[in-house]
Scaffold this motif. Structure first.
Motif, PDB file in Angstrom:
ATOM      1  N   LEU A  18       0.869  -1.164   0.000  1.00 35.08           N
ATOM      2  CA  LEU A  18       0.000   0.000   0.000  1.00 35.08           C
ATOM      3  C   LEU A  18       0.911   1.218   0.000  1.00 35.08           C
ATOM      4  CD1 LEU A  18      -2.437  -1.396   2.712  1.00 35.08           C
ATOM      5  CD2 LEU A  18      -2.707  -1.511   0.237  1.00 35.08           C
ATOM      6  N   LYS A  19       0.416   2.409   0.187  1.00 33.44           N
ATOM      7  CA  LYS A  19       1.287   3.589   0.121  1.00 33.44           C
ATOM      8  C   LYS A  19       2.439   3.516   1.113  1.00 33.44           C
ATOM      9  CE  LYS A  19      -1.880   6.860  -1.869  1.00 33.44           C
ATOM     10  NZ  LYS A  19      -2.487   8.171  -1.792  1.00 33.44           N
ATOM     11  N   ASN A  20       2.167   3.558   2.387  1.00 30.19           N
ATOM     12  CA  ASN A  20       3.211   3.517   3.417  1.00 30.19           C
ATOM     13  C   ASN A  20       3.087   2.298   4.311  1.00 30.19           C
ATOM     14  OD1 ASN A  20       4.357   5.999   2.626  1.00 30.19           O
ATOM     15  ND2 ASN A  20       2.753   7.092   3.728  1.00 30.19           N
ATOM     16  N   HIS A  21       2.324   1.310   3.866  1.00 32.05           N
ATOM     17  CA  HIS A  21       2.081   0.109   4.657  1.00 32.05           C
ATOM     18  C   HIS A  21       2.157  -1.105   3.753  1.00 32.05           C
ATOM     19  CE1 HIS A  21       0.085   3.396   6.787  1.00 32.05           C
ATOM     20  NE2 HIS A  21       0.327   2.711   7.889  1.00 32.05           N
ATOM     21  N   VAL A  22       2.145  -2.264   4.369  1.00 33.55           N
ATOM     22  CA  VAL A  22       2.115  -3.520   3.642  1.00 33.55           C
ATOM     23  C   VAL A  22       1.049  -4.394   4.276  1.00 33.55           C
ATOM     24  CG1 VAL A  22       3.423  -5.629   3.168  1.00 33.55           C
ATOM     25  CG2 VAL A  22       4.521  -3.424   2.929  1.00 33.55           C
ATOM     26  N   LYS A  23       0.247  -5.036   3.432  1.00 31.28           N
ATOM     27  CA  LYS A  23      -0.774  -5.954   3.916  1.00 31.28           C
ATOM     28  C   LYS A  23      -0.292  -7.374   3.672  1.00 31.28           C
ATOM     29  CE  LYS A  23      -4.806  -5.183   2.192  1.00 31.28           C
ATOM     30  NZ  LYS A  23      -6.114  -5.191   1.506  1.00 31.28           N
ATOM     31  N   LEU A  24      -0.234  -8.187   4.735  1.00 31.37           N
ATOM     32  CA  LEU A  24       0.143  -9.594   4.637  1.00 31.37           C
ATOM     33  C   LEU A  24      -1.137 -10.421   4.634  1.00 31.37           C
ATOM     34  CD1 LEU A  24       2.926  -9.623   7.365  1.00 31.37           C
ATOM     35  CD2 LEU A  24       3.249  -9.428   4.906  1.00 31.37           C
ATOM     36  N   ILE A  25      -1.308 -11.276   3.642  1.00 32.02           N
ATOM     37  CA  ILE A  25      -2.483 -12.129   3.542  1.00 32.02           C
ATOM     38  C   ILE A  25      -2.056 -13.549   3.888  1.00 32.02           C
ATOM     39  CG2 ILE A  25      -4.363 -12.924   2.057  1.00 32.02           C
ATOM     40  CD1 ILE A  25      -4.222  -9.824   2.494  1.00 32.02           C
ATOM     41  N   LEU A  26      -2.624 -14.081   4.976  1.00 30.92           N
ATOM     42  CA  LEU A  26      -2.300 -15.416   5.462  1.00 30.92           C
ATOM     43  C   LEU A  26      -3.597 -16.206   5.577  1.00 30.92           C
ATOM     44  CD1 LEU A  26      -0.499 -13.191   7.209  1.00 30.92           C
ATOM     45  CD2 LEU A  26       0.454 -15.292   8.066  1.00 30.92           C
ATOM     46  N   GLY A  27      -3.978 -16.901   4.541  1.00 29.96           N
ATOM     47  CA  GLY A  27      -5.205 -17.688   4.609  1.00 29.96           C
ATOM     48  C   GLY A  27      -6.406 -16.836   4.968  1.00 29.96           C
ATOM     49  N   ASP A  28      -6.948 -17.066   6.156  1.00 28.50           N
ATOM     50  CA  ASP A  28      -8.160 -16.359   6.556  1.00 28.50           C
ATOM     51  C   ASP A  28      -7.896 -15.089   7.359  1.00 28.50           C
ATOM     52  OD1 ASP A  28      -7.181 -17.661   8.747  1.00 28.50           O
ATOM     53  OD2 ASP A  28      -9.100 -18.429   9.433  1.00 28.50           O
ATOM     54  N   CYS A  29      -6.661 -14.700   7.552  1.00 33.86           N
ATOM     55  CA  CYS A  29      -6.390 -13.467   8.300  1.00 33.86           C
ATOM     56  C   CYS A  29      -5.483 -12.534   7.502  1.00 33.86           C
ATOM     57  CB  CYS A  29      -5.792 -13.776   9.667  1.00 33.86           C
ATOM     58  SG  CYS A  29      -4.199 -14.558   9.627  1.00 33.86           S
ATOM     59  N   ARG A  30      -5.575 -11.266   7.856  1.00 31.60           N
ATOM     60  CA  ARG A  30      -4.784 -10.218   7.208  1.00 31.60           C
ATOM     61  C   ARG A  30      -4.140  -9.357   8.280  1.00 31.60           C
ATOM     62  NH1 ARG A  30      -8.963 -11.465   3.895  1.00 31.60           N
ATOM     63  NH2 ARG A  30      -8.675 -11.186   1.677  1.00 31.60           N
ATOM     64  N   HIS A  31      -2.919  -8.923   8.012  1.00 33.03           N
ATOM     65  CA  HIS A  31      -2.214  -8.043   8.941  1.00 33.03           C
ATOM     66  C   HIS A  31      -1.631  -6.883   8.138  1.00 33.03           C
ATOM     67  CE1 HIS A  31      -2.508 -11.009  12.103  1.00 33.03           C
ATOM     68  NE2 HIS A  31      -1.989 -11.915  11.288  1.00 33.03           N
ATOM     69  N   ILE A  32      -1.656  -5.713   8.725  1.00 35.78           N
ATOM     70  CA  ILE A  32      -1.060  -4.542   8.095  1.00 35.78           C
ATOM     71  C   ILE A  32       0.136  -4.115   8.929  1.00 35.78           C
ATOM     72  CG2 ILE A  32      -1.402  -2.126   7.467  1.00 35.78           C
ATOM     73  CD1 ILE A  32      -4.278  -2.786   6.836  1.00 35.78           C
ATOM     74  N   THR A  33       1.241  -3.829   8.259  1.00 41.71           N
ATOM     75  CA  THR A  33       2.454  -3.416   8.935  1.00 41.71           C
ATOM     76  C   THR A  33       2.902  -2.057   8.416  1.00 41.71           C
ATOM     77  OG1 THR A  33       4.757  -3.978   9.370  1.00 41.71           O
ATOM     78  CG2 THR A  33       3.862  -4.711   7.284  1.00 41.71           C
ATOM     79  N   HIS A  34       3.685  -1.362   9.197  1.00 43.04           N
ATOM     80  CA  HIS A  34       4.173  -0.046   8.809  1.00 43.04           C
ATOM     81  C   HIS A  34       5.444  -0.116   7.966  1.00 43.04           C
ATOM     82  CE1 HIS A  34       1.257   2.339  10.925  1.00 43.04           C
ATOM     83  NE2 HIS A  34       1.365   1.511  11.937  1.00 43.04           N
ATOM     84  N   LEU A  35       5.899  -1.314   7.639  1.00 45.69           N
ATOM     85  CA  LEU A  35       7.037  -1.462   6.749  1.00 45.69           C
ATOM     86  C   LEU A  35       6.577  -1.213   5.317  1.00 45.69           C
ATOM     87  CD1 LEU A  35       8.508  -4.768   8.194  1.00 45.69           C
ATOM     88  CD2 LEU A  35       9.361  -2.459   8.575  1.00 45.69           C
ATOM     89  N   ASN A  36       7.502  -0.829   4.442  1.00 44.83           N
ATOM     90  CA  ASN A  36       7.133  -0.711   3.040  1.00 44.83           C
ATOM     91  C   ASN A  36       7.517  -1.999   2.313  1.00 44.83           C
ATOM     92  OD1 ASN A  36       9.877  -0.510   2.184  1.00 44.83           O
ATOM     93  ND2 ASN A  36       9.853   1.681   2.555  1.00 44.83           N
ATOM     94  N   LEU A  37       7.110  -2.114   1.058  1.00 43.73           N
ATOM     95  CA  LEU A  37       7.316  -3.349   0.313  1.00 43.73           C
ATOM     96  C   LEU A  37       8.799  -3.676   0.120  1.00 43.73           C
ATOM     97  CD1 LEU A  37       5.380  -5.447  -0.788  1.00 43.73           C
ATOM     98  CD2 LEU A  37       5.536  -4.349  -3.006  1.00 43.73           C
TER      99      LEU A  37
END
Length: 71
Positions: A18-37
């Motif tokens: 995403l712009k300043n974040h990264v979304k991790l998709i793990l099966g049925d859950c999602r996490h957003i982190t403040h790291l960039n890609l």
């Protein structure tokens, strides 16, 4: 919530930048982190992940089929 979560890289299906974040998709859950890609890309095993687009990294173990436009 701003909490630390341990993520097993083998469970990551794909990573979306995403712009300043990264979304991790793990099966049925999602996490957003403040790291960039780029920071995430440095931390993952290049033998287990492939960058398929400027905004997406996919776990090779989770690819069942692909063509020119879809994975």
């Amino acid at each position: 919530d701003r909490r630390n979560i341990r993520v097993n890289f083998n469970e990551i299906i794909f990573i979306e930048g995403l712009k300043n974040h990264v979304k991790l998709i793990l099966g049925d859950c999602r996490h957003i982190t403040h790291l960039n890609l780029q920071e995430i890309e440095k931390r993952i095993d290049p033998k287990k992940f492939i960058r398929v687009h400027k905004s997406f990294i996919v776990g090779l173990a989770h690819i069942q089929s692909f063509n020119q436009t879809n994975i």
